[in-house]
Design a protein around this motif. Structure first.
Motif, PDB file in Angstrom:
ATOM      1  N   PRO A  28      24.990  18.164  32.217  1.00  0.00           N
ATOM      2  CA  PRO A  28      24.133  19.140  32.897  1.00  0.00           C
ATOM      3  C   PRO A  28      23.243  19.883  31.912  1.00  0.00           C
ATOM      4  O   PRO A  28      23.546  19.975  30.719  1.00  0.00           O
ATOM      5  N   GLY A  29      22.132  20.399  32.421  1.00  0.00           N
ATOM      6  CA  GLY A  29      21.317  21.313  31.616  1.00  0.00           C
ATOM      7  C   GLY A  29      20.304  20.682  30.694  1.00  0.00           C
ATOM      8  O   GLY A  29      19.845  21.336  29.745  1.00  0.00           O
ATOM      9  N   MET A  30      19.918  19.432  30.934  1.00  0.00           N
ATOM     10  CA  MET A  30      18.914  18.807  30.066  1.00  0.00           C
ATOM     11  C   MET A  30      17.588  19.561  30.172  1.00  0.00           C
ATOM     12  O   MET A  30      17.065  19.772  31.258  1.00  0.00           O
ATOM     13  N   PRO A  31      17.024  20.003  29.035  1.00  0.00           N
ATOM     14  CA  PRO A  31      15.753  20.731  29.086  1.00  0.00           C
ATOM     15  C   PRO A  31      14.591  19.796  29.387  1.00  0.00           C
ATOM     16  O   PRO A  31      14.673  18.591  29.143  1.00  0.00           O
ATOM     17  N   THR A  32      13.528  20.332  29.911  1.00  0.00           N
ATOM     18  CA  THR A  32      12.308  19.556  30.081  1.00  0.00           C
ATOM     19  C   THR A  32      11.690  19.312  28.712  1.00  0.00           C
ATOM     20  O   THR A  32      12.095  19.911  27.703  1.00  0.00           O
ATOM     21  N   VAL A  33      10.705  18.438  28.673  1.00  0.00           N
ATOM     22  CA  VAL A  33      10.027  18.170  27.407  1.00  0.00           C
ATOM     23  C   VAL A  33       9.387  19.445  26.870  1.00  0.00           C
ATOM     24  O   VAL A  33       9.490  19.759  25.669  1.00  0.00           O
ATOM     25  N   VAL A  34       8.732  20.188  27.737  1.00  0.00           N
ATOM     26  CA  VAL A  34       8.069  21.431  27.312  1.00  0.00           C
ATOM     27  C   VAL A  34       9.090  22.418  26.761  1.00  0.00           C
ATOM     28  O   VAL A  34       8.870  23.058  25.724  1.00  0.00           O
ATOM     29  N   GLU A  74      37.754  15.048  31.316  1.00  0.00           N
ATOM     30  CA  GLU A  74      36.767  15.640  32.226  1.00  0.00           C
ATOM     31  C   GLU A  74      35.415  14.946  32.085  1.00  0.00           C
ATOM     32  O   GLU A  74      34.716  14.708  33.083  1.00  0.00           O
ATOM     33  N   VAL A  75      35.017  14.620  30.859  1.00  0.00           N
ATOM     34  CA  VAL A  75      33.732  13.939  30.653  1.00  0.00           C
ATOM     35  C   VAL A  75      33.791  12.518  31.208  1.00  0.00           C
ATOM     36  O   VAL A  75      32.821  12.036  31.811  1.00  0.00           O
ATOM     37  N   SER A 141      32.367  21.864  24.681  1.00  0.00           N
ATOM     38  CA  SER A 141      31.354  22.451  25.555  1.00  0.00           C
ATOM     39  C   SER A 141      30.946  21.519  26.696  1.00  0.00           C
ATOM     40  O   SER A 141      30.292  20.494  26.488  1.00  0.00           O
ATOM     41  N   LEU A 142      31.329  21.905  27.905  1.00  0.00           N
ATOM     42  CA  LEU A 142      30.997  21.128  29.096  1.00  0.00           C
ATOM     43  C   LEU A 142      29.787  21.679  29.847  1.00  0.00           C
ATOM     44  O   LEU A 142      29.304  21.058  30.789  1.00  0.00           O
ATOM     45  N   GLY A 143      29.291  22.836  29.436  1.00  0.00           N
ATOM     46  CA  GLY A 143      28.216  23.489  30.176  1.00  0.00           C
ATOM     47  C   GLY A 143      26.823  23.174  29.680  1.00  0.00           C
ATOM     48  O   GLY A 143      25.840  23.696  30.207  1.00  0.00           O
ATOM     49  N   ASP A 183      18.176  21.087  22.188  1.00  0.00           N
ATOM     50  CA  ASP A 183      18.733  22.113  23.072  1.00  0.00           C
ATOM     51  C   ASP A 183      20.081  22.617  22.558  1.00  0.00           C
ATOM     52  O   ASP A 183      20.353  23.818  22.591  1.00  0.00           O
ATOM     53  N   VAL A 184      20.911  21.705  22.083  1.00  0.00           N
ATOM     54  CA  VAL A 184      22.211  22.114  21.545  1.00  0.00           C
ATOM     55  C   VAL A 184      22.027  22.985  20.315  1.00  0.00           C
ATOM     56  O   VAL A 184      22.652  24.050  20.186  1.00  0.00           O
ATOM     57  N   LYS A 185      21.163  22.564  19.404  1.00  0.00           N
ATOM     58  CA  LYS A 185      20.943  23.364  18.188  1.00  0.00           C
ATOM     59  C   LYS A 185      20.347  24.732  18.538  1.00  0.00           C
ATOM     60  O   LYS A 185      20.691  25.747  17.918  1.00  0.00           O
TER      61      LYS A 185
END
Length: 211
Positions: A28-34, A74-75, A141-143, A183-185
């Protein structure tokens, strides 16, 4: 293989159908390219530190999430299709598609749960200053997009390398890989090196406008 029959000039012809390939799952939570581009601009470029003080035990992982299910399990449930688990929450059947290489697997033993930003990479990018609780949270981290179900030998080839030294074999996944890494960093306030940033920019350049 399934076949469909059609009538051509009164004759019945059987045409084989290619099975539909299952799609790879994503956390979940993949950012957009922008969003990824903006986050990359906010990351601090710095040399890595404390490489020689790292130990995997500094990041307790596969913590219990609920009942008998730990993070790995869970993954596997989240990212697989038709996953069946036993009373111990171990996946006994299912189908998993590795986004890194497109591999399709029906045995959970062929799947590793990859930390998008490897634990050692995180350590030398700032996690050496974290509390044990922060490191445990990062490793489980699952979120966010930190954990991916991928082909085991592909994950092993990646090791603790950053994108300047390793990229997924499936070039079509480079855009998503860069978005997730950035995004993770960003979320965990980790630094990156100049060559790492350049590699991420190159990978983002492969993204479609829609992202």
């Amino acid at each position: 293989m399934r076949r469909v029959s059609i009538a051509v000039c009164g004759a019945l012809i059987l045409i084989p159908l290619t099975p539909t390939r299952p799609a790879a799952a994503a956390p979940p939570g993949m950012p957009t390219v922008v969003e990824a581009i903006n986050e990359l601009a906010l990351l601090t470029v710095a040399d890595e530190e404390h490489d020689d003080t790292y130990g995997r035990n500094l990041f307790p992982h596969w913590s219990t999430v609920s009942g008998t299910c730990n993070t790995r399990e869970e993954v596997l449930k989240r990212d697989g299709q038709n996953v069946v688990v036993n009373d111990s929450c171990t996946a006994v059947s299912g189908t998993w598609v590795s986004p890194y290489d497109g591999g399709v697997w029906t045995a959970a033993s062929d799947i590793d749960i990859d930390h998008m930003v490897a634990l050692k990479e995180a350590w030398r990018s700032g996690a050496h200053a974290w509390s044990p609780a922060q490191r445990r949270a990062f490793a489980n981290s699952l979120g966010d997009t930190q954990l991916w179900a991928v082909t085991d030998h592909v994950n092993q080839a990646k090791g603790d390398k950053d994108p300047s030294d390793w990229k997924p074999p499936l070039a079509g996944f480079h855009c998503d890989y860069a978005r997730s890494w950035i995004d993770v960093k960003h979320d965990w306030q980790l630094t990156l090196q100049e060559e790492e940033k350049e590699a991420l920019e190159e990978m983002l350049a492969t993204c479609t406008p829609a992202g």
